[in-house]
Design an enzyme around this catalytic site. Structure first.
Site, PDB file in Angstrom:
ATOM      1  N   LYS A 102       0.837  -1.196   0.000  1.00 46.29           N
ATOM      2  CA  LYS A 102       0.000   0.000   0.000  1.00 46.29           C
ATOM      3  C   LYS A 102       0.875   1.250   0.000  1.00 46.29           C
ATOM      4  O   LYS A 102       2.089   1.172   0.217  1.00 46.29           O
ATOM      5  CB  LYS A 102      -0.929  -0.006   1.218  1.00 46.29           C
ATOM      6  N   ARG A 111      -9.962   0.769  15.240  1.00 44.59           N
ATOM      7  CA  ARG A 111      -9.790   1.551  14.022  1.00 44.59           C
ATOM      8  C   ARG A 111     -10.814   1.028  13.018  1.00 44.59           C
ATOM      9  O   ARG A 111     -11.933   1.521  12.971  1.00 44.59           O
ATOM     10  CB  ARG A 111      -8.351   1.445  13.510  1.00 44.59           C
ATOM     11  N   TYR A 130      15.535  30.631   8.473  1.00 45.93           N
ATOM     12  CA  TYR A 130      14.409  31.408   9.000  1.00 45.93           C
ATOM     13  C   TYR A 130      14.478  31.561  10.512  1.00 45.93           C
ATOM     14  O   TYR A 130      14.910  30.667  11.238  1.00 45.93           O
ATOM     15  CB  TYR A 130      13.089  30.710   8.656  1.00 45.93           C
ATOM     16  N   MET A 136      11.092  24.930   2.693  1.00 40.48           N
ATOM     17  CA  MET A 136      10.223  24.161   1.800  1.00 40.48           C
ATOM     18  C   MET A 136      10.993  23.323   0.787  1.00 40.48           C
ATOM     19  O   MET A 136      10.687  22.146   0.578  1.00 40.48           O
ATOM     20  CB  MET A 136       9.263  25.095   1.059  1.00 40.48           C
TER      21      MET A 136
END
Length: 387
Positions: free
Chosen positions: A49, A146, A268, A327
């Protein structure tokens, strides 16, 4: 020599990529064989998956099929349709089950829905009334809370004379909540609950153990095991040395090497102030590529709990992340490396053979699964098969 084909790659694209992922199919298939041996008398499936945990369901699925896997688990019907092209004679179970409008895709591609809820069960009974015999699997909740049918409902269903005669599950399954902690009492509780289910469905294959459950021993193996993260080299059991071979190596290109004076700040928020004159390598991968911001060396909350941020590996050395990850870019401190060891165009390993996936994950405050499946769509991928 390998027993499966290696797809051709555009070498120019791979060698020039800003972010690239190398997948070792030999290591992958050896990991599957290892988990098959550990499964004892049970058959070992392969969980592919999430695009085979980010490594590519097409090539990984074909390699595992050629290695001998004949039972596969995918998350969605789309994944099942894709996998069918590469695993023509396999049983492919779709963990998200079947919903109105998807019937034909299941039938046309010979996919087995995993029925996990009362709503899915009611729909499946209606499908059988229209289409006749067709296999399914039943997912029973034994305490995970779940997905899964309530255990009492599943047991009643086994003897329900009013159910369609065409209703014939080929598998009953459940999932362990604490399999990665071998000493947890929940494992034994779920095992005993699952035994109640298998007693009601005598003669039908049963599956409880995913990767971690396989390491719990024979009691948990039943007829079919479901190794997932272990196939891809990830750590399945907490606190135990990982016996699996690394499969995926992620590398990012160094765009620039620069010298920065002591006292200056990096990235940053001015979160990192340099204590010495430093050389920094700026790599072309960031949190948009799955290299998580929490790996930053400073300026993120996780550093208050886990002092060590992320590290890369380049020119034979581990190098720390410097400042906040952005990013598209990550800054590494290469000051301690020889003067000319790194230059623009070189690659830094983000995880792989020299930077174990789960070590990187721990520095990010997460698990190897998330790192591996978060690599995003911007990498170039190649496959190797090195014995």
């Amino acid at each position: 020599m390998t027993d499966f084909p290696i797809p051709s790659d555009d070498d120019d694209l791979f060698t020039s990529a800003g972010l690239r992922l190398t997948v070792d199919l030999s290591a992958l298939t050896e990991n599957w064989r290892d988990m098959a041996r550990r499964s004892g008398a049970a058959r070992a499936a392969a969980v592919v998956k999430a695009d085979a945990y980010g490594t590519g369901i097409e090539d990984v699925g074909e390699a595992l099929y050629l290695a001998g896997a004949r039972d596969f688990f995918v998350a969605t019907v789309d994944e099942g349709v894709t996998l069918r092209l590469y695993a023509p004679e396999a049983r492919i179970f779709v963990l998200s089950g079947i919903w109105p409008g998807t019937e034909r895709r299941f039938f046309d591609n010979d996919l087995v829905p995993v029925i996990s809820s009362d709503e899915q069960l009611a729909f499946w009974m209606a499908v059988l009334a229209d289409y006749g015999d067709y296999p399914c699997a039943l997912h029973v909740d034994t305490g995970f809370n779940r997905l899964g049918l309530h255990i009492d409902d599943a047991i009643v269903l086994a003897d329900d004379v009013s159910r369609p005669a065409s209703f014939a599950p080929v598998l009953v399954m459940s999932h362990l909540a604490c399999g990665d902690d071998p000493s947890h009492a929940m494992n034994r509780q779920q095992l005993e609950s699952f035994r109640r289910v298998t007693a009601a469905y005598e003669g039908i294959d049963a599956s409880l153990a995913a990767s971690a459950g396989i390491f719990l021993g024979e009691d948990y193996h039943f007829d079919l095991t479901r190794p997932g993260i272990s196939l891809y080299g990830g750590e399945a059991v907490s606190g135990m040395a990982n016996p699996m071979r690394p499969v995926a190596t992620a590398e990012a290109r160094i765009i620039q090497v620069r010298t920065v004076e002591a006292g200056e700040t990096v990235s940053y928020g001015r979160a990192l102030q340099l204590r010495r004159r430093s050389r920094l390598a700026i790599a072309s991968a960031g949190y948009a590529d799955g290299y998580m911001r929490s790996l930053s060396s400073a300026g993120v909350p996780l550093r208050q709990a886990v002092p060590q941020g992320g590290q890369g590996f380049i020119a034979g050395y581990k190098v720390p992340v410097a400042g906040r990850i952005t990013m598209d870019l990550t800054i590494f401190d290469i000051t301690d490396l020889p003067e000319n060891a790194v230059r623009a165009g070189d690659y830094v390993e983000l995880f792989g053979t020299n930077m174990p996936l789960d070590d990187v994950a721990r520095a990010a405050g997460t698990i190897g699964y998330e790192i591996l499946t978060s690599m995003g769509l911007r990498h170039e991928r190649r496959y190797v098969a090195e014995e």
